[in-house]
Design an enzyme around this catalytic site. Structure first.
Site, PDB file in Angstrom:
ATOM      1  N   GLU A  89       3.685   4.351 -10.788  1.00 53.73           N
ATOM      2  CA  GLU A  89       3.396   3.291  -9.822  1.00 53.73           C
ATOM      3  C   GLU A  89       1.926   2.932  -9.969  1.00 53.73           C
ATOM      4  OE1 GLU A  89       5.875   2.578  -6.562  1.00 53.73           O
ATOM      5  OE2 GLU A  89       4.270   3.257  -5.230  1.00 53.73           O
TER       6      GLU A  89
ATOM      7  N   TYR B 225       0.849  -1.196   0.000  1.00 49.07           N
ATOM      8  CA  TYR B 225       0.000   0.000   0.000  1.00 49.07           C
ATOM      9  C   TYR B 225       0.883   1.244   0.000  1.00 49.07           C
ATOM     10  CZ  TYR B 225      -3.761  -3.221   0.809  1.00 49.07           C
ATOM     11  OH  TYR B 225      -4.653  -4.255   0.634  1.00 49.07           O
ATOM     12  N   SER B 226       0.536   2.214  -0.848  1.00 51.64           N
ATOM     13  CA  SER B 226       1.266   3.490  -0.877  1.00 51.64           C
ATOM     14  C   SER B 226       1.011   4.227   0.423  1.00 51.64           C
ATOM     15  CB  SER B 226       0.747   4.383  -2.006  1.00 51.64           C
ATOM     16  OG  SER B 226       0.839   3.729  -3.238  1.00 51.64           O
TER      17      SER B 226
ATOM     18  N   TYR C 163      -1.188  -0.277 -10.267  1.00 47.70           N
ATOM     19  CA  TYR C 163      -1.482  -1.608  -9.743  1.00 47.70           C
ATOM     20  C   TYR C 163      -2.879  -2.045 -10.150  1.00 47.70           C
ATOM     21  CZ  TYR C 163      -2.961   1.753  -6.080  1.00 47.70           C
ATOM     22  OH  TYR C 163      -3.472   2.826  -5.398  1.00 47.70           O
TER      23      TYR C 163
ATOM     24  N   CYS D 257       0.112   7.546 -10.470  1.00 51.37           N
ATOM     25  CA  CYS D 257      -0.182   6.494  -9.494  1.00 51.37           C
ATOM     26  C   CYS D 257      -1.653   6.120  -9.533  1.00 51.37           C
ATOM     27  CB  CYS D 257       0.208   6.959  -8.089  1.00 51.37           C
ATOM     28  SG  CYS D 257       0.132   5.621  -6.869  1.00 51.37           S
TER      29      CYS D 257
HETATM   30  P1  FAD Z   1      -6.992 -10.152  -3.019  1.00 53.93           P
HETATM   31  O1  FAD Z   1      -7.669 -11.082  -2.075  1.00 53.93           O
HETATM   32  O2  FAD Z   1      -5.530 -10.255  -3.170  1.00 53.93           O
HETATM   33  O3  FAD Z   1      -7.686 -10.280  -4.412  1.00 53.93           O
HETATM   34  C1  FAD Z   1      -7.144  -9.615  -5.516  1.00 53.93           C
HETATM   35  C2  FAD Z   1      -7.357 -10.460  -6.744  1.00 53.93           C
HETATM   36  O4  FAD Z   1      -8.744 -10.487  -7.055  1.00 53.93           O
HETATM   37  C3  FAD Z   1      -6.692  -9.895  -7.984  1.00 53.93           C
HETATM   38  O5  FAD Z   1      -5.375 -10.302  -8.073  1.00 53.93           O
HETATM   39  C4  FAD Z   1      -7.553 -10.459  -9.088  1.00 53.93           C
HETATM   40  O6  FAD Z   1      -7.114 -11.775  -9.374  1.00 53.93           O
HETATM   41  C5  FAD Z   1      -8.913 -10.567  -8.452  1.00 53.93           C
HETATM   42  N1  FAD Z   1      -9.806  -9.482  -8.872  1.00 53.93           N
HETATM   43  C6  FAD Z   1      -9.762  -8.198  -8.461  1.00 53.93           C
HETATM   44  N2  FAD Z   1     -10.754  -7.483  -9.001  1.00 53.93           N
HETATM   45  C7  FAD Z   1     -11.434  -8.323  -9.782  1.00 53.93           C
HETATM   46  C8  FAD Z   1     -12.584  -8.194 -10.630  1.00 53.93           C
HETATM   47  N3  FAD Z   1     -13.215  -7.010 -10.750  1.00 53.93           N
HETATM   48  N4  FAD Z   1     -13.003  -9.273 -11.304  1.00 53.93           N
HETATM   49  C9  FAD Z   1     -12.380 -10.464 -11.179  1.00 53.93           C
HETATM   50  N5  FAD Z   1     -11.297 -10.664 -10.399  1.00 53.93           N
HETATM   51  C10 FAD Z   1     -10.834  -9.610  -9.725  1.00 53.93           C
HETATM   52  N6  FAD Z   1      -4.505  -0.505  -2.897  1.00 53.93           N
HETATM   53  C11 FAD Z   1      -5.154   0.461  -2.213  1.00 53.93           C
HETATM   54  O7  FAD Z   1      -6.350   0.316  -1.894  1.00 53.93           O
HETATM   55  N7  FAD Z   1      -4.502   1.614  -1.850  1.00 53.93           N
HETATM   56  C12 FAD Z   1      -3.194   1.842  -2.150  1.00 53.93           C
HETATM   57  O8  FAD Z   1      -2.636   2.908  -1.808  1.00 53.93           O
HETATM   58  C13 FAD Z   1      -2.501   0.810  -2.855  1.00 53.93           C
HETATM   59  N8  FAD Z   1      -1.199   0.986  -3.164  1.00 53.93           N
HETATM   60  C14 FAD Z   1      -0.536   0.018  -3.845  1.00 53.93           C
HETATM   61  C15 FAD Z   1       0.800   0.218  -4.160  1.00 53.93           C
HETATM   62  C16 FAD Z   1       1.492  -0.742  -4.858  1.00 53.93           C
HETATM   63  C17 FAD Z   1       2.959  -0.498  -5.196  1.00 53.93           C
HETATM   64  C18 FAD Z   1       0.822  -1.941  -5.262  1.00 53.93           C
HETATM   65  C19 FAD Z   1       1.569  -2.995  -6.047  1.00 53.93           C
HETATM   66  C20 FAD Z   1      -0.495  -2.154  -4.951  1.00 53.93           C
HETATM   67  C21 FAD Z   1      -1.197  -1.188  -4.227  1.00 53.93           C
HETATM   68  N9  FAD Z   1      -2.540  -1.367  -3.872  1.00 53.93           N
HETATM   69  C22 FAD Z   1      -3.198  -0.362  -3.199  1.00 53.93           C
HETATM   70  C23 FAD Z   1      -3.264  -2.636  -4.174  1.00 53.93           C
HETATM   71  C24 FAD Z   1      -3.144  -3.607  -2.971  1.00 53.93           C
HETATM   72  O9  FAD Z   1      -1.804  -4.053  -2.876  1.00 53.93           O
HETATM   73  C25 FAD Z   1      -4.015  -4.858  -3.097  1.00 53.93           C
HETATM   74  O10 FAD Z   1      -3.741  -5.476  -4.329  1.00 53.93           O
HETATM   75  C26 FAD Z   1      -5.506  -4.569  -3.006  1.00 53.93           C
HETATM   76  O11 FAD Z   1      -5.842  -3.984  -1.750  1.00 53.93           O
HETATM   77  C27 FAD Z   1      -6.301  -5.880  -3.144  1.00 53.93           C
HETATM   78  O12 FAD Z   1      -5.815  -6.760  -2.193  1.00 53.93           O
HETATM   79  P2  FAD Z   1      -6.800  -7.785  -1.459  1.00 53.93           P
HETATM   80  O13 FAD Z   1      -5.990  -8.665  -0.568  1.00 53.93           O
HETATM   81  O14 FAD Z   1      -7.952  -7.081  -0.854  1.00 53.93           O
HETATM   82  O15 FAD Z   1      -7.380  -8.636  -2.665  1.00 53.93           O
END
Ligand code: FAD
Ligand code: A2P
Length: 300
Positions: free
Chosen positions: A298, A81-82, A300, A258
């Site tokens: 950046e 997360y940023s 994602y 971003c």
């Molecule tokens: P997970 O349980 O990991 O599920 C995500 C997966 O669900 C995806 O990989 C994809 O396979 C699937 N998916 C997602 N959407 C859909 C869809 N519509 N239809 C079908 N499949 C889907 N997030 C923020 O909220 N704020 C930030 O500031 C932020 N900064 C980031 C900075 C960086 C450098 C990176 C790499 C990512 C950042 N993210 C940010 C994203 C964050 O890291 C997570 O990926 C995000 O919160 C989702 O994680 P999760 O565990 O809730 O979802």
């Protein structure tokens, strides 16, 4: 140009806490920052990091290790997360770190079932005092320039605003002996609706107070382009192509992007049109900007 960075690479804090021994912070604040009827749920989270060694700079990210195990019974992997606060934290006492987190929920297109993202839902459901496992910080390139006279162009969609909130607080809200911003800042911010304009009041107050901060929104589900399409951030930028082209000629103009990965193609398209009048190939120009540390992405 690389020395124009905030710090030399060896001064940038990285991986102070690793996944096998994360820092355990505590949730101090979990505040919804979109309207009641907004599509989706985004939250500003503030964690107590006092009592440890975690330090960070504007533009870096942290890892969050959600509790529990995945479908294979393995501990969940960290998500990045940023960081949305400056190195001094929202209270200015060096004791906190903040994030902007969007709750991921979507319907599985095959089964029709709702799927809830693991880490974002863990974070968005935190209560005051709950423990949070934090790793990092990471990132040595998405740092603002140290030149106080720089022009800084920031392009954000959704939670992509997080690092720019930190940049802007450092530029305009905090007082520092060693850094007094006298340059120009321009933020393009793309969101679906007016009530998803994250940090709207904060941003507009800064804009009102500082004539060297420009703020342009692209509100995709409410505003339209001249040809009737959704107003995306790249369309808003295209309206200012002459000005953007002029700014990009200056070697102290730095651009940061971003948020949604999907916006990159659109921005490339807009930049191709920005360059075309001058007969310049965007991909060549972009390479030069990247080499000079003046184009940062950046997504994602
Ligand atoms: P997970 O349980 O990991 O599920 C995500 C997966 O669900 C995806 O990989 C994809 O396979 C699937 N998916 C997602 N959407 C859909 C869809 N519509 N239809 C079908 N499949 C889907 N997030 C923020 O909220 N704020 C930030 O500031 C932020 N900064 C980031 C900075 C960086 C450098 C990176 C790499 C990512 C950042 N993210 C940010 C994203 C964050 O890291 C997570 O990926 C995000 O919160 C989702 O994680 P999760 O565990 O809730 O979802
Ligand atoms: P929309 O969802 O109306 O298509 P959020 O992360 O809060 O959903 O905000 C992301 C913003 O970026 C929304 O306004 C979204 O518009 C917009 N968006 C979606 N796809 C693109 C794209 N390819 N280029 C630029 N902006 C996009």
């Amino acid at each position: 140009m690389a020395q124009a960075k905030e710090k030399s690479k060896s001064d940038i804090p990285v991986n102070i806490y690793r996944p096998n021994a994360p820092f355990v912070g505590r949730c101090l604040l979990n505040q919804k920052i979109v309207g009641e009827h907004a599509p989706g749920d985004t939250r500003h989270l503030k964690f107590d990091i006092s009592g440890g060694d975690l330090r960070y700079l504007e533009g870096q990210s942290i890892g969050i290790v959600p509790p529990g195990t995945d479908a294979k019974g393995k501990p969940h992997k960290l998500r990045l997360y940023s960081i949305a606060s400056t190195r001094h934290g929202d209270d200015g006492d060096d004791k906190t770190i903040s994030l902007s987190v969007k709750r991921l929920e979507y319907k599985n297109p095959e089964s029709g079932e709702m799927v809830y993202g693991v880490c974002s839902n863990f974070l968005c459901n935190l209560q005051h005092g709950d423990a949070v496992q934090i790793t990092g910080p990471v990132g040595t390139t998405f740092l603002p320039p140290s030149d106080p006279k720089a022009t800084i162009i920031m392009i954000a969609t959704g939670t992509g605003i997080a690092p720019f909130r930190a940049f802007l607080w450092r530029m305009f809200k905090e007082q520092h002996e060693d850094y007094q911003f006298q340059g120009n800042a321009w933020l393009f911010f793309g969101v679906p609706t007016t009530d998803t304009l994250l940090y709207k009041e904060e941003l507009e107050r800064l804009q009102y107070q500082h004539s060297n901060f420009r703020l342009d929104y692209a509100i995709s589900r409410e505003q339209k382009t001249d040809d009737g399409k959704k107003m995306y951030i790249q369309n808003r930028m295209a309206q200012y192509k002459e000005e953007l082209w002029g700014l990009l000629q200056k070697d102290n103009t730095y651009t940061y992007i971003c948020g949604l990965r999907g916006m990159e193609d659109g921005i490339d398209e807009a930049m191709t049109s920005v360059c075309s009048k001058a007969g310049v190939e965007w991909s060549d120009f972009q390479k030069d900007l990247k080499k000079a540390d003046r184009w940062h992405v950046e997504t994602y």
